[in-house]
Design a protein around this motif. Structure first.
Motif: not given
Length: 671
Positions: A245-251, A479-486, A568-569
């Motif tokens: 639900s986010y493409s980086v750790c804490s969120p 860190y990107l909202a593309y599918d590779g990050g999500q 995707h935020m």
């Protein structure tokens, strides 16, 4: 005749402007109630101290209005942290040492009180205050020898610059969140959770890896084997369209533990440590104040977490590995529903980094504080603690809710000595191999204890890969909202599911996301509330963005349609929205289209980008605007179909704007 050094109390325009600015900053500090304004205030004092020195050197004058402006700014910071400070008030001196125990140092790490904050903040400001007063006093009075007065004022001006910088490096940056709180609703909910847990209740093992890509397990096509990870899906289900639900750790962790998008809790970016001492650039101390909204330093204590629900239902709760959602007070994991925590409060590329053992909001540092240099024992230590804890609960016939949040394969990647070179594919894959090995050891232990069949095991990742790792040819990365990050692996196993997961050993193709994990586990474990009146009992005073995955798990049903889109935020913006619609509806809207995708699938999933930065670094300054993808036949997000389906693009754009507006009007999601 040489000019004498004097104190100018006149009404020169420039000094008056600087004084007024200091008074404005003082007022803004107390009105806005934001750490960020306090940072602006202390930066103002640094600049002002330099201007005072220049005025002395050039004009031979110390301007009283500048002194008053400096004093006003410092006073605002002191008053702010005395009233709204969130700890004892001793700033950067609240650091951890080898063997450090918070319970033994209440004046450094504890919440303190008005008097400790008063003392602490006065001590921090004292050097600057003394230098400022000395400068004012010296400039105001006559000296028999003018040279001595000049030298003294210059020395004090230089000291003022130094003490101002010292204040920046030592000031408090922990303060109470300035936002609507939901404590009452949290209390009511937890009081009403039924004590449903018995020795026959299913246990839960939630496994969350860090930066593991969708294609980094062999079940999803990795070019190396992960047999123990794969066994979860082979003996359960593999969901091949699951998203963080986010493409980086804490969120992403916030989303998993609360069932809510991180925007709800000001958790829109990576959270940094708050206890670093004298960092030259103070990056780890000021980052949260700049990036997080309304003074949030972690997962706000009034959020309801999965752990709190399971604890209220009668489960023993434990967390092992990486927390990364705060390191003091209300943010600590054992103040968020976990009975026991072993691991790191922070991410492994930040300082300080060490493992702690924590109970009841108090922790002791284990193994020393130099683990950042050599983290090769981390996986072994974490698994030893987890296996010992699971064994303890199993032998006591206590149902458990265990979270294994591995810090790997987040960079810098480390691996145990016996696993170095074990795959011939480098440290990254060696590290994944080590994780897989220890999971096998954990599963064997659980089987020997007789609890494996009664445990719901969920395996996933917080986001896609960063420097290494496989996205399985998906676009983008961390860190990107593309599918590779999500898009991340999602496996679930429950041997005693009794049909709740449908046909075992198969793949589910419909979409799910990380905020769905919490309501799913509540339903699978049969947690109720209000003496059985409320089934699948979730908090009622706040918006829960996730929905139960159970229809998708059991029958591969669509759960994320228009009413429950996947968002995707990035930061505070919705970059993309996706949901699935019946293909028949699309054909009815475009009756002349004969495209195969409209006839080969019962449902079709669109993903719409309003505006997103290009992932091609050669064209980093270009943005994709109004892009519509059909993920059903274009998993790489290669082609923009907004010109082919303009009405659908408009529909998704309107839905995105509607949700974005609702988020801004009701930031915390209070019902």
């Amino acid at each position: 005749m040489k000019k004498k050094v004097t104190l100018d109390t006149g009404k020169k325009v420039f000094p008056l402007i600087l004084m007024i600015l200091g008074i404005v900053i003082f007022a803004a500090t107390l009105i806005a109630r934001l750490n960020l304004v306090c940072i602006v205030a202390v930066l103002y004092t640094c600049i002002m101290s330099a201007v005072i020195l220049l005025s002395l050197l050039i004009k031979k004058k110390v301007y009283a209005p500048m002194i008053y402006g400096y004093a006003a700014a410092v006073l605002g910071v002191i008053v702010y942290y005395i009233i709204w400070g969130a700890d004892a008030g001793f700033g950067a001196f609240s650091t951890g040492l080898a063997g450090y125990a918070t319970a033994d140092h209440p004046l450094l790490q504890g919440p303190g009180n008005f008097w400790t904050r008063l003392l602490g903040n006065l001590i921090l400001a004292l050097p600057s205050a003394l230098a400022l007063w000395g400068l004012f006093f010296t400039a105001r009075h006559s000296f028999k020898k003018e040279g001595a007065k000049k030298a003294t004022t210059i020395l004090l001006s230089v000291l003022l610059i130094g003490t101002s910088i010292f204040y920046v490096l030592t000031m408090n940056l922990r303060s109470k969140p300035n936002t609507k709180r939901m404590w009452e609703g949290q209390d009511d909910y937890l009081k009403n959770v039924d004590k449903t847990a018995t020795k026959d209740s299913p246990n839960v093992l939630f496994i969350l890896l860090d930066d593991l890509g969708y294609g980094d397990i062999s079940l999803n096509g990795a070019i190396y084997d992960t047999p123990n990870i794969d066994s979860i899906g082979e003996n359960g289900l593999n969901c091949d369209n699951f998203y963080s639900s986010y493409s980086v750790c804490s969120p992403a962790r916030f989303a998993a533990f609360t069932g809510r998008y991180p925007y709800r809790g000001y958790a829109d970016n990576v959270m940094y440590p708050t206890i670093q001492t004298f960092s030259p650039f103070a990056q780890t101390r000021v980052f949260n104040s700049i990036e997080m909204g309304n003074n949030a330093d972690g997962l706000l204590g009034d959020e309801v977490t999965m752990a709190e629900t399971f604890k209220a239902a009668g489960y023993e709760t434990g967390l092992f590995g990486k927390w990364h959602l705060g390191d003091f007070g209300e943010y600590l994991p054992t103040n968020q529903g976990f009975d026991y925590f072993y691991g790191s409060h922070h991410v492994n590329d930040m300082k300080p980094f060490y493992h702690v053992q924590e109970r009841d909001g108090q922790y002791t540092i284990k193994h020393g504080t130099d683990e950042l240099k050599d983290q090769s024992k981390a996986t072994e230590w974490i698994n030893e603690e987890m296996i010992a804890w699971v064994t303890e609960q199993a032998k006591a016939d206590k149902p458990f809710f265990a979270c294994y949040t591995s810090p790997w394969p987040h960079a810098p990647v480390f691996v145990g000595d016996e696993f170095k070179g074990s795959t011939g594919m480098g440290t990254y894959v060696d590290c994944v191999h080590e994780i897989d090995f220890y999971l096998g050891k954990l599963f064997d232990t659980m089987e020997e204890l007789g609890v494996l069949e009664d445990t719901i095991i969920v395996f996933t990742s917080d986001n896609g890969p960063a420097l290494e790792g496989s996205t399985a040819n998906l676009r983008g990365g961390k860190y990107l909202a593309y599918d590779g990050g999500q898009k991340v692996p999602f496996l679930i196993r429950w041997d005693n599911a009794n049909g709740a997961l449908g046909e075992i050993g198969t793949t589910r193709h419909q979409s799910g996301t990380l905020v769905d994990v919490y309501p799913t586990l509540v339903e699978l474990c049969g947690i109720t509330g209000k003496n059985g009146e409320a089934k699948n009992y979730m908090p009622e005073d706040r918006v829960i963005d996730g929905i139960s995955l159970t229809p998708m798990l059991k029958n591969d049903e669509v759960i994320h349609g228009k009413e429950h889109p996947i968002l995707h935020m990035k930061r505070e913006d919705i970059k993309a929205i996706q949901y699935t619609v019946p293909t028949a509806d699309v054909r009815a809207q475009y009756p002349d289209y004969q495209y195969p995708v409209l006839f080969d699938n019962e449902n079709i999933t669109f993903k719409y980008y309003d505006k997103i930065q290009n992932d091609n670094s050669a064209f980093f300054n270009m943005f994709r605007k109004n892009w519509l993808h059909i993920l059903t036949d274009d998993v790489g997000e290669n082609y923009n179909r907004s010109k082919v389906y303009p009405e659908i693009a408009d529909e998704y754009h309107e839905k995105l704007d509607e949700i974005q507006k609702d988020f801004k009007e009701n930031r915390r999601g209070i019902k």
